[in-house]
Design an enzyme around this catalytic site. Structure first.
Site, PDB file in Angstrom:
ATOM      1  CD  GLU A  15      -2.341  -1.613   2.200  1.00  0.00           C
ATOM      2  OE1 GLU A  15      -2.704  -0.394   3.176  1.00  0.00           O
ATOM      3  OE2 GLU A  15      -3.645  -1.874   2.047  1.00  0.00           O
ATOM      4  CG  ASP A  24      -7.312  -5.263   5.325  1.00  0.00           C
ATOM      5  OD1 ASP A  24      -7.267  -5.828   6.233  1.00  0.00           O
ATOM      6  OD2 ASP A  24      -7.710  -4.009   4.543  1.00  0.00           O
ATOM      7  CD  GLU A  64      -9.932  -1.001   8.149  1.00  0.00           C
ATOM      8  OE1 GLU A  64      -8.666  -1.518   8.618  1.00  0.00           O
ATOM      9  OE2 GLU A  64      -9.201  -1.189   7.358  1.00  0.00           O
TER      10      GLU A  64
HETATM   11  C1  GCV Z   1      -2.198   0.831   8.662  1.00  0.00           C
HETATM   12  C2  GCV Z   1      -5.896  -2.063   5.706  1.00  0.00           C
HETATM   13  C3  GCV Z   1      -6.126  -0.598   6.576  1.00  0.00           C
HETATM   14  C4  GCV Z   1      -4.983   0.319   6.515  1.00  0.00           C
HETATM   15  C5  GCV Z   1      -3.540  -0.323   6.843  1.00  0.00           C
HETATM   16  C6  GCV Z   1      -3.757  -1.592   6.284  1.00  0.00           C
HETATM   17  C7  GCV Z   1      -2.515  -2.445   7.031  1.00  0.00           C
HETATM   18  O1  GCV Z   1      -5.847  -1.712   4.045  1.00  0.00           O
HETATM   19  O2  GCV Z   1      -7.583   0.367   5.799  1.00  0.00           O
HETATM   20  O3  GCV Z   1      -5.235   0.882   7.451  1.00  0.00           O
HETATM   21  O4  GCV Z   1      -2.825   0.179   7.449  1.00  0.00           O
HETATM   22  O5  GCV Z   1      -4.873  -2.400   6.314  1.00  0.00           O
HETATM   23  O6  GCV Z   1      -2.620  -3.557   7.608  1.00  0.00           O
HETATM   24  O7  GCV Z   1      -1.328  -2.436   6.867  1.00  0.00           O
END
Ligand code: GCV
Length: 701
Positions: free
Chosen positions: A293, A367, A395
């Site tokens: 990411e 995720d 989340e």
């Molecule tokens: C900390 C998901 C979340 C991100 C998070 C990522 C990860 O994509 O939306 O906010 O980033 O996981 O676990 O690295």
């Protein structure tokens, strides 16, 4: 005192509401046990504590017992150097060679009239003290105790996604607990409360900053702040770890590159690790999110995850540190299957990492969805240890307005059979190193804590933090037992109320799944913020951030074909798991649409067609929120009024949002299924367009 003033005082005392509970004390409430006979019984068993230890950890254990038992039993418990002959009470025995327990384990034994706490280390004694308190808090007998307990997992950690500016990525309980601008000078008393709460559930480490890491955490200025926290946590047996930015040698060291094979970069990491350990000798190690990411990583320089992890591992190795390297990596490939990314990347690297590296794997392949099959990396890595990463912060579980007790989710994953070494090779056994002899074992939870007075925003979310600690200690603990303990320690000990609350808790996750993502649907949530439904999402910065990538609805059916005819992600599992999932007839319904594209008209094992079953789940799930409200109302008189009102209010919001999910998904998928709603369900009284616009009400775009 004049009569009138006395009358006024008495009147105020009688009519004033009981002292409201704001949830701050978590599972360390220690309120008076209502049952006088039980109190008396405990008092006769543990009227005194004997200790002469000057070790800070043992002193904490003594103090916790003195204060905790004192208020639980309504009578001060004396502390003295030794118990007299035939005197009843608690004693501590530190024996570095005690058999039958590990370094952090303990025994609780009744020997004559004495209740002995025995451990190899002071940390073990502290855990024993909390276990004893838990027994008293939950009304468990102390008669003829013979308890032996050792953690099955070595590293039991919280991961904070906290940023230096005080915000928390995916945090729904206020701002960060860490007041970086005050540290190291001022130590917020809450740091100690945090350490107590964690030690009481066996958590022994904390990564204090976000995996999307700012390099500044490795500056001298910030290391002083981290040291201050480490000093507070140390006596509670909690080590501090840091997430690091892989590009730090470039950002902080002003080197031209962060290439892990560059000698200057290696030297930079070595020196940085040495600096960290000079300040914090028991520092735990580094957590790394690399090439994921947008985060920097070894691949930016044509290197591999092994190259990246090993250079850091070499740097911390002389100091006893470890590297937790995350497997959460996925390339934006529109034709691929994100499910397969972590396995495809890491399985070929098995055995190539240094022995102080552990690969940190999210529980599922995508995720933290409300339900995921276990990640195929569990059981696949035979020579490199893997760690479990659960997400406590909600989340994808409705943030702080939805009541979702996550222990059943943890239990489902931990008890799943990987068949890696024949039947019974559960994920729990992979994690604890009994399937393959892992040198490091670890389980972490992405923290759900914040500056809200009750720590977790939703009062019931405290139970998820509690459950993580308990299951990291013993991964086979049942969600039911954990709920039982937590309710009694945190909310009420009234048997009927305990039963009612537990029942809601145990059903809450399945209810959430039903109104948001039944039958194996996943990733239907709104883009970016990840709140509320957006199944129509077909354009995003990456294809695998849309919803249509995952549900694949068309005129024929619904779901992602991951069999050999489709992406063949199933081939990443051991053959028995593969076989179970690849046949739609044997694939458990909760995972059906994870692995199959199923015709709308297909009859399922429930007797309903896919479309009818889907509608049924969305409707009954949303309906069940009303059931949760009704059940919660029944415990009104048995729980604190502030907590009662807090939860009741959130349940009303949850109901509204459950209907939002229901209407969005049913109306949207109906456009593909082209069938009416089955009786008795009535079409939502709003259009799909109206539902799509709800996102504005929540200020989400
Ligand atoms: C900390 C998901 C979340 C991100 C998070 C990522 C990860 O994509 O939306 O906010 O980033 O996981 O676990 O690295």
């Amino acid at each position: 005192m004049p009569k009138f003033r006395l009358f006024l005082l008495l009147y105020t005392l009688i009519t004033a509401p009981a002292w409201a509970d704001d949830g701050y004390r978590l599972w360390l409430k220690f309120d008076l046990i209502e049952d006088a006979a039980l109190r008396q019984k405990y008092l006769s068993q543990v009227p005194t504590i004997a200790s002469t230890s000057t070790h800070p950890t043992v002193q904490i254990a003594v103090e916790e017992l003195r204060q905790g038992l004192g208020t639980l039993l309504g009578k001060p418990v004396a502390v003295k150097p030794a118990l007299g002959a035939n005197e009843k009470g608690i004693s501590f025995k530190l024996n570095p060679t005690e058999s039958g327990i590990s370094e952090e384990g303990f025994k609780l034994q009744t020997v004559g009239g004495t209740l002995q706490l025995i451990a190899q280390t002071e940390r073990g004694l502290l855990y024993a003290a909390y276990e004893l308190l838990r027994r008293v808090q939950t009304g468990t007998s102390l008669e003829k105790l013979s308890v032996t307990s050792s953690p099955r997992i070595q590293l039991r950690l919280l991961n904070h996604w906290d940023n230096h500016v005080g915000t928390i990525e995916r945090g729904y309980a206020g701002m960060s607990l860490w007041k970086w601008y005050e540290l190291p000078e001022r130590l917020d008393p809450r740091y100690t409360e945090y350490a107590r709460a964690n030690a009481a559930i066996g958590i022994n480490g904390t990564v204090v900053n976000n995996v999307n890491a700012s390099a500044r955490f490795l500056t001298d200025e910030y290391l002083q702040k981290v040291k201050a926290l480490a000093d507070v946590f140390r006596p509670y047996g909690i080590k501090v770890y840091l997430s690091v930015n892989f590009a730090s040698p470039r950002i902080l060291g002003k080197l031209k590159t962060a290439d892990p094979l560059d000698p200057d970069v290696r030297a930079w990491w070595k020196q940085k690790a040495a600096d960290v350990y000079t300040l914090i000798p028991d520092f735990g190690g580094f957590l790394v999110k690399a090439n994921s990411e947008g985060e920097p990583g070894p691949m930016d320089y044509g290197r591999t995850h092994v190259d990246g992890a090993n250079v850091l591992a070499e740097a911390v190795k002389p100091h006893g540190g470890i590297i937790m390297w995350r497997s959460f990596v996925y390339e934006p490939d529109p034709k691929g299957d994100r499910f397969k990314a972590a396995y495809d990347e890491f399985k070929p690297l098995d055995g190539k990492f240094h022995d102080n590296v552990i690969i940190q794997v999210k529980n599922g392949p995508i995720d933290f969805m409300p339900r995921e099959p276990f990640s195929p990396l569990f059981g696949a890595m035979t020579q490199t240890p893997v760690s479990m990463e659960f997400q406590l912060t909600q989340e994808y579980l409705g943030w702080a307005t939805h009541w979702v007790y996550q222990a059943p989710l943890f239990e489902e994953v931990l008890s799943a059979d990987t068949h890696a070494k024949g039947p019974g090779s559960t994920v729990a056994k992979v994690l604890d190193g009994s399937v393959y002899k892992y040198p490091i074992t670890s389980m972490v939870g992405v923290a759900n804590t914040g500056s809200d007075r009750n720590w977790t925003g939703h009062p019931m979310a405290q139970a998820n933090w509690y459950a993580l600690g308990r299951m990291a200690w013993e991964p086979t603990l049942a969600s039911e037992q954990i709920a039982d303990e937590w309710v009694k320690m945190s909310l009420t000990r009234k048997p009927q109320a305990v039963a009612t609350i537990k029942n809601i808790m145990l059903k809450s996750r399945e209810i959430y799944v039903d109104y948001t993502s039944p039958l194996g649907l996943h990733h239907l949530m709104g883009e970016g913020h990840h709140f509320g439904p957006e199944p129509w999402l077909n354009k995003a910065r990456r294809p695998d951030w849309t919803a249509v990538y995952y549900h694949r609805a068309d005129s024929l059916g619904l779901g992602f074909d991951r069999t050999a005819r489709g992406s063949n992600a199933l081939s990443q599992y051991a053959p028995p798991v593969q076989q179970q999932f690849e046949n739609p007839a044997t694939c458990p319904l909760p995972y059906l649409l994870w692995f199959h594209h199923v015709p709308w008209t297909q009859k399922l094992s429930t007797g309903r067609t896919l479309w009818n079953e889907l509608v049924h789940r969305f409707y009954s799930g949303a309906e069940q929120v009303k059931w949760m409200q009704n059940e919660w109302n029944k415990v009104k008189k048995d729980v604190d009024s502030e907590i009662f009102a807090n939860v009741a209010g959130r349940l009303l919001t949850q109901e509204k949002e459950a209907l939002w999910w229901r209407d969005a998904c049913v109306l949207y998928f109906q456009e593909y299924a082209r069938q009416p709603l089955p009786a008795p369900y009535q079409k939502p009284n709003r259009t799909l367009e109206e539902v799509k616009n709800l996102v504005d009400i929540y200020h989400l775009r």
